[in-house]
Write a protein that holds these residues in place. Structure first.
Motif, mmCIF file in Angstrom:
data_model
loop_
_atom_site.group_PDB
_atom_site.id
_atom_site.type_symbol
_atom_site.label_atom_id
_atom_site.label_comp_id
_atom_site.label_asym_id
_atom_site.label_seq_id
_atom_site.Cartn_x
_atom_site.Cartn_y
_atom_site.Cartn_z
ATOM 1 N N LYS A 31 0.851 -1.199 0.000
ATOM 2 C CA LYS A 31 0.000 0.000 0.000
ATOM 3 C C LYS A 31 0.885 1.247 0.000
ATOM 4 N N GLN A 32 1.595 1.455 -1.112
ATOM 5 C CA GLN A 32 2.564 2.532 -1.199
ATOM 6 C C GLN A 32 1.914 3.913 -1.084
ATOM 7 N N LYS A 33 0.708 4.082 -1.633
ATOM 8 C CA LYS A 33 0.032 5.380 -1.551
ATOM 9 C C LYS A 33 -0.259 5.749 -0.096
ATOM 10 N N ASP A 34 -0.706 4.760 0.678
ATOM 11 C CA ASP A 34 -0.970 5.011 2.096
ATOM 12 C C ASP A 34 0.332 5.301 2.843
ATOM 13 N N ALA A 35 1.403 4.607 2.444
ATOM 14 C CA ALA A 35 2.708 4.863 3.054
ATOM 15 C C ALA A 35 3.161 6.290 2.772
ATOM 16 N N ASP A 36 2.952 6.727 1.550
ATOM 17 C CA ASP A 36 3.337 8.088 1.167
ATOM 18 C C ASP A 36 2.530 9.134 1.935
ATOM 19 N N LYS A 37 1.265 8.828 2.228
ATOM 20 C CA LYS A 37 0.431 9.760 2.990
ATOM 21 C C LYS A 37 0.994 9.960 4.398
ATOM 22 N N ILE A 38 1.480 8.875 4.994
ATOM 23 C CA ILE A 38 2.062 8.985 6.334
ATOM 24 C C ILE A 38 3.325 9.837 6.287
ATOM 25 N N ARG A 39 4.149 9.635 5.256
ATOM 26 C CA ARG A 39 5.364 10.445 5.099
ATOM 27 C C ARG A 39 5.007 11.912 4.901
ATOM 28 N N ASP A 40 3.937 12.160 4.148
ATOM 29 C CA ASP A 40 3.487 13.543 3.938
ATOM 30 C C ASP A 40 3.006 14.166 5.254
ATOM 31 N N LEU A 41 2.336 13.351 6.074
ATOM 32 C CA LEU A 41 1.866 13.836 7.377
ATOM 33 C C LEU A 41 3.054 14.232 8.252
ATOM 34 N N MET A 42 4.121 13.461 8.171
ATOM 35 C CA MET A 42 5.346 13.806 8.905
ATOM 36 C C MET A 42 5.855 15.181 8.495
ATOM 37 N N LYS A 43 5.888 15.420 7.184
ATOM 38 C CA LYS A 43 6.374 16.706 6.674
ATOM 39 C C LYS A 43 5.476 17.849 7.125
ATOM 40 N N GLN A 44 4.162 17.623 7.068
ATOM 41 C CA GLN A 44 3.216 18.662 7.470
ATOM 42 C C GLN A 44 3.394 19.052 8.935
ATOM 43 N N ARG A 45 3.717 18.072 9.752
ATOM 44 C CA ARG A 45 3.872 18.321 11.190
ATOM 45 C C ARG A 45 5.305 18.681 11.570
ATOM 46 N N GLY A 46 6.186 18.698 10.585
ATOM 47 C CA GLY A 46 7.575 19.062 10.844
ATOM 48 C C GLY A 46 8.344 18.029 11.637
ATOM 49 N N VAL A 47 7.927 16.768 11.508
ATOM 50 C CA VAL A 47 8.591 15.679 12.229
ATOM 51 C C VAL A 47 9.655 15.064 11.324
ATOM 52 N N ARG A 48 10.864 14.973 11.822
ATOM 53 C CA ARG A 48 11.969 14.447 11.013
ATOM 54 C C ARG A 48 12.431 13.093 11.530
ATOM 55 N N LYS A 49 12.716 12.191 10.609
ATOM 56 C CA LYS A 49 13.163 10.856 10.959
ATOM 57 C C LYS A 49 14.543 10.907 11.610
#
Length: 300
Positions: A146-164
């Motif tokens: 489910k790559q699209k759903d995975a990408d959404k989570i990564r986008d949520l990280m960016k929106q919240r300014g959370v860095r890996k």
């Protein structure tokens, strides 16, 4: 001592010591946390239930969220995900990030997307600044195709300014600490390290090692996935240790994150083909690799 036994994979020794302790003094919430954690690290379900149920019944110790988290972790890693979730629903206190994090980690192991969603949604509220929660959920989606759903989570990280958090592995050789990141080529011995790494990979493949591609990005070609796995920081640090330590000596490395499943499997093979004991301290526990086996019994 109980906690130490647990972190090194000696769960039964930890439980035995806990019973010796009970004969001498009343265990407090810390002692119970130590023994439950030890049971969790070793998959001792019956022993854990015995200890957990005795807290209030025999010693008037009220379980705290961290005690519940240990039980969720134990049940979840054992594959009893529904039982773990039902246990959470029955908790008399509100589940905290530790409890939901334990469930999410177990969902990653057993590829349970539905329960992972529930755990992740709670974590995104309770522990919104922790990058590990987002990365784990993204990886669960990706490994399930489910790559699209995975990408959404990564986008949520960016929106919240959370860095890996970047993973790295360190090793001490002759009183000097060397640190590696994935694909690291900053070391003076890089050419030698990569040359030796290729030889080691070929040797362990001959012994039966196959790379687990679930532990790498899912939007790259298969051949590239393998290459990315081969240069994880754990493998680089170990090869550096093989090159720079005395024959037969123990190689000790320290990983700032949880060791990935592919590296864990590869290190078992490396310990076998090289005849070297390898001790790894990751974010959760110690792993002692010797002759193709790990002290955790592949339960971590």
């Amino acid at each position: 001592m109980i906690s130490g036994y647990g972190m090194h994979g000696h769960g039964r020794k930890a439980v035995k010591l806990f019973h010796q302790m009970k004969a001498l003094t009343k265990p407090d919430h810390v002692a119970f946390l130590s023994v439950l954690s030890a049971c969790s690290h070793s998959g001792l379900i019956a022993e854990a239930w015995d200890c957990f149920n005795s807290m209030g019944r025999d010693f008037q110790v009220t379980p705290r969220p961290e005690h519940y988290a240990c039980m969720v972790d134990l049940l979840g890693r054992s594959g009893r995900l529904n039982e773990a979730f039902e246990f959470i629903e029955r908790m008399p206190v509100r589940p905290d990030a530790g409890v939901w994090g334990a469930l999410l980690g177990a969902c990653r192991i057993h590829s349970n997307i539905e329960l992972a969603k529930i755990a992740a949604n709670n974590l995104f509220e309770l522990d919104a600044e922790n990058p590990g929660r987002y990365v784990l959920m993204s990886n669960i989606y990706a490994s399930s195709g489910k790559q699209k759903d995975a990408d959404k989570i990564r986008d949520l990280m960016k929106q919240r300014g959370v860095r890996k958090v970047a993973g790295h592995t360190s090793i001490e050789i002759r009183n000097k600490v060397y640190t590696f990141v994935a694909g690291d080529k900053s070391h003076a011995q890089s050419d030698l390290i990569y040359s030796e790494l290729e030889k080691v990979i070929n040797r362990i493949r001959q012994e039966g090692y196959k790379p687990d591609l679930n532990f790498v990005l899912h939007d790259v070609e298969e051949e590239m996935k393998e290459k990315m796995l081969y240069v994880h920081s754990e493998k680089l640090a170990i090869v550096f240790g093989l090159l720079n330590s005395g024959p037969g000596s123990v190689i000790r490395i320290n990983k700032n994150l949880r060791v990935c499943g592919d590296c864990h499997r590869a290190i078992k093979f490396i310990s076998k083909v090289t005849g070297r004991e390898i001790v790894m301290r990751d974010a959760h526990r110690f792993h002692h690799f010797n002759d193709g086996a790990c002290s955790c019994g592949d339960y971590w």
